[in-house]
Scaffold this motif. Structure first.
Motif, mmCIF file in Angstrom:
data_model
loop_
_atom_site.group_PDB
_atom_site.id
_atom_site.type_symbol
_atom_site.label_atom_id
_atom_site.label_comp_id
_atom_site.label_asym_id
_atom_site.label_seq_id
_atom_site.Cartn_x
_atom_site.Cartn_y
_atom_site.Cartn_z
ATOM 1 N N LEU A 1 0.862 -1.180 0.000
ATOM 2 C CA LEU A 1 0.000 0.000 0.000
ATOM 3 C C LEU A 1 0.893 1.223 0.000
ATOM 4 O O LEU A 1 1.751 1.375 0.872
ATOM 5 N N VAL A 2 0.695 2.067 -0.993
ATOM 6 C CA VAL A 2 1.492 3.289 -1.118
ATOM 7 C C VAL A 2 0.568 4.487 -0.982
ATOM 8 O O VAL A 2 -0.398 4.625 -1.742
ATOM 9 N N ALA A 3 0.824 5.339 0.011
ATOM 10 C CA ALA A 3 0.020 6.540 0.247
ATOM 11 C C ALA A 3 0.813 7.757 -0.223
ATOM 12 O O ALA A 3 1.952 7.975 0.216
ATOM 13 N N ILE A 4 0.212 8.537 -1.112
ATOM 14 C CA ILE A 4 0.949 9.605 -1.792
ATOM 15 C C ILE A 4 0.197 10.924 -1.690
ATOM 16 O O ILE A 4 -0.969 11.031 -2.083
ATOM 17 N N ASN B 1 -1.597 -4.329 -5.823
ATOM 18 C CA ASN B 1 -1.199 -3.386 -4.795
ATOM 19 C C ASN B 1 -2.238 -2.274 -4.670
ATOM 20 O O ASN B 1 -3.177 -2.186 -5.460
ATOM 21 N N ILE B 2 -2.077 -1.422 -3.676
ATOM 22 C CA ILE B 2 -3.062 -0.384 -3.392
ATOM 23 C C ILE B 2 -2.382 0.983 -3.435
ATOM 24 O O ILE B 2 -1.338 1.190 -2.797
ATOM 25 N N VAL C 1 -5.411 1.322 6.073
ATOM 26 C CA VAL C 1 -4.494 0.168 6.093
ATOM 27 C C VAL C 1 -5.158 -1.022 6.762
ATOM 28 O O VAL C 1 -5.077 -2.161 6.285
ATOM 29 N N GLU C 2 -5.854 -0.772 7.874
ATOM 30 C CA GLU C 2 -6.549 -1.844 8.593
ATOM 31 C C GLU C 2 -7.664 -2.439 7.739
ATOM 32 O O GLU C 2 -7.782 -3.668 7.622
#
Length: 271
Positions: free
Chosen positions: A7-10, A39-40, A203-204
């Motif tokens: 998981l990539v948060a941008i 992927n997320i 994420v959870e």
């Protein structure tokens, strides 16, 4: 690419977006492929949902997104929205205390309406007004719903008025104020609500191992995000004041695909 789910948060401005607010075809193609492989990709921004969604559509991705610095987030059509609306009555009381003193003008919005009190080019252009109802007037009179964001344009002298606002908020339970570096804006938000707290819920919900979570940001509103996750990246073009909160600094900037270069490098080292 590793078969582990990432998981990539941008963040958008200064991070994923180039200085001209565009995204390169290289980044676009990579992130679309990255998501298609299981992927997320989470866009996490101070911007409004309509703006975030427009960039999602351009990228061709469908992942969760977080807006207004964590006060609103969408995950999927099954799970409920994450919402932390601000109380309009508290905001009105604050407005009456600070307007024409520490603060020059104010802008606020919910999902359908933009509220602002005075013509201010900086605030006027802050959010895209397309398909939004726009109401102008004294905020204590026109604000008729609990908004997601409340931004104030600080009067000069900035430092003196910032300190006065900080003192004021010591007496307001459950609410805090943050200042945007290099500009004279202040943002009111609920204590404990930020990009990091909302991303943890995402994420959870997505059931991703935190070892596989990568976060990217560049400014002070990303500070909690960078502090809260093990694999955090400050853009090399980012604010040096928050450098100590990030685990890594990208080798390339936002104008040169810095995000995807760092993702590729991180995953390749894990193989």
């Amino acid at each position: 690419m590793s078969k582990e789910k990432y998981l990539v948060a941008i963040d958008l401005d200064g991070t994923l977006l180039r200085d001209d607010k565009t995204i390169s075809s290289t980044t676009k193609n990579y992130l679309r492929k990255f998501e298609n492989e299981g992927n997320i990709v989470v866009i996490t921004s101070g911007r409004a949902p309509r703006s975030v969604i427009s960039y999602q559509n351009f990228l061709g991705i469908e992942g969760p997104y977080s807006c207004y610095n964590g006060t609103y987030a969408y995950i999927n059509d099954v799970l409920p929205l994450i919402e932390h609306k601000l109380n309009k009555d508290i905001l009105k009381n604050i407005y009456k205390k600070v307007i024409n003193n520490e603060v020059n003008s104010v802008m606020s919005e919910d999902l359908k309406t933009i509220f602002y009190d005075k013509d201010n080019e900086s605030l006027k252009n802050f959010f895209d007004r397309k398909d939004m109802k726009v109401i102008q007037g004294d905020i204590d009179k026109i604000l008729d719903s609990d908004p997601y964001i409340f931004i104030m344009d600080i009067n000069e002298p900035y430092e003196i008025n910032k300190n006065k606002l900080i003192e004021l908020f010591k007496s307001i339970p459950d609410y805090e104020i943050r200042f945007w570096n290099d500009v004279q804006f202040a943002e009111i938000y609920k204590k404990g609500v930020n990009k990091a707290s909302t991303l943890r819920k995402i994420v959870e919900f997505c059931n991703v191992n935190e070892e596989n979570v990568l976060v990217f940001g560049d400014e002070t509103n990303d500070e909690d995000l960078l502090k809260s996750f093990k694999h955090s990246f400050l853009m090399c073009n980012g604010n040096p004041l928050i450098k100590n909160h990030a685990k890594y600094v990208t080798k390339k900037d936002n104008n040169n695909d810095g995000v995807i270069f760092s993702i590729q490098e991180f995953i390749s080292k894990r193989k």
